[in-house]
Scaffold this active site. Structure first.
Site, PDB file in Angstrom:
ATOM      1  N   HIS A 156     -11.124 -67.010  13.595  1.00 37.61           N
ATOM      2  CA  HIS A 156     -10.894 -68.405  13.944  1.00 37.61           C
ATOM      3  C   HIS A 156      -9.678 -68.474  14.872  1.00 37.61           C
ATOM      4  CE1 HIS A 156     -13.096 -70.618  10.468  1.00 37.61           C
ATOM      5  NE2 HIS A 156     -13.721 -69.487  10.766  1.00 37.61           N
ATOM      6  N   GLU A 167      -7.094 -70.341  14.827  1.00 39.76           N
ATOM      7  CA  GLU A 167      -5.821 -70.436  14.112  1.00 39.76           C
ATOM      8  C   GLU A 167      -5.355 -69.069  13.625  1.00 39.76           C
ATOM      9  OE1 GLU A 167      -8.207 -74.108  12.625  1.00 39.76           O
ATOM     10  OE2 GLU A 167      -8.640 -72.135  13.417  1.00 39.76           O
ATOM     11  N   CYS A 205     -10.005 -75.415   8.595  1.00 44.75           N
ATOM     12  CA  CYS A 205     -10.894 -75.200   7.455  1.00 44.75           C
ATOM     13  C   CYS A 205     -10.058 -74.701   6.267  1.00 44.75           C
ATOM     14  CB  CYS A 205     -11.967 -74.176   7.834  1.00 44.75           C
ATOM     15  SG  CYS A 205     -11.323 -72.493   8.000  1.00 44.75           S
ATOM     16  N   CYS A 226      -8.173 -71.338   7.093  1.00 42.79           N
ATOM     17  CA  CYS A 226      -7.059 -71.476   8.030  1.00 42.79           C
ATOM     18  C   CYS A 226      -5.921 -72.310   7.439  1.00 42.79           C
ATOM     19  CB  CYS A 226      -7.555 -72.066   9.344  1.00 42.79           C
ATOM     20  SG  CYS A 226      -8.683 -70.932  10.205  1.00 42.79           S
TER      21      CYS A 226
END
Length: 161
Positions: A56, A58, A86, A89
């Site tokens: 991801h 992040e 999410c 993260c």
């Protein structure tokens, strides 16, 4: 303390990362880490590119920031990300002791910084990053919705052939 213009300036750079993710045919999410008013790390989604669900935007940016600072504590750092984090993260932001999470579009399906749940504000955790949502929200949301519209259109066209 940063003002609204600073938030928009750094979010615009996160948006540029999201657009680069889209060029890789990734869900267009971008992130930047800022410390003392300077960008120290950038990330964009690379789940498909790396064939790994952990890539991801992040997490990529957080990892780069920790390497740059040679420290896993990111107390004085801010994360700017185009989509509400999410659970994975948001948890990483807690674990790295991030100062603030500043995001663009809300995510009613997976967002854990206020939409579905607010993980960073759960008082049971020993660290709680401050959350600021909705920065350049419309632009961040449009990038995502256009990406998925294009995907559905392409799929429909492929099925018609």
């Amino acid at each position: 303390m940063q003002n609204k213009n600073d938030f928009e300036k750094f979010m615009q750079i996160a948006i540029e990362q999201a657009k680069k993710a889209k060029e890789l045919d990734e869900v267009p999410v971008g992130a930047v880490i800022v410390k003392d008013g300077k960008i120290i790390a950038k990330g964009k989604n690379k789940k498909n590119y790396k064939n790994n669900s952990l890539y991801h935007a992040e997490l990529i940016a957080l990892n780069k920031a920790m390497k740059k600072l040679n420290d896993w504590h990111l107390y004085d750092c801010d994360l700017y990300v185009t989509l509400e984090p999410c659970p994975m993260c948001a948890g990483a932001c807690i674990n790295t002791r991030l100062g603030r999470i500043i995001f663009g579009a809300y995510d009613p399906k997976a967002g854990c910084c206020g939409s579905i749940y607010n993980l960073p504000e759960d008082k049971r955790f020993n660290h709680r990053p401050k959350i600021i949502g909705g920065i350049k929200e419309k632009e961040c949301a449009e990038i995502l919705s256009n990406y998925f519209k294009d995907k559905r259109k392409s799929k429909k066209e492929n099925n018609a052939n």
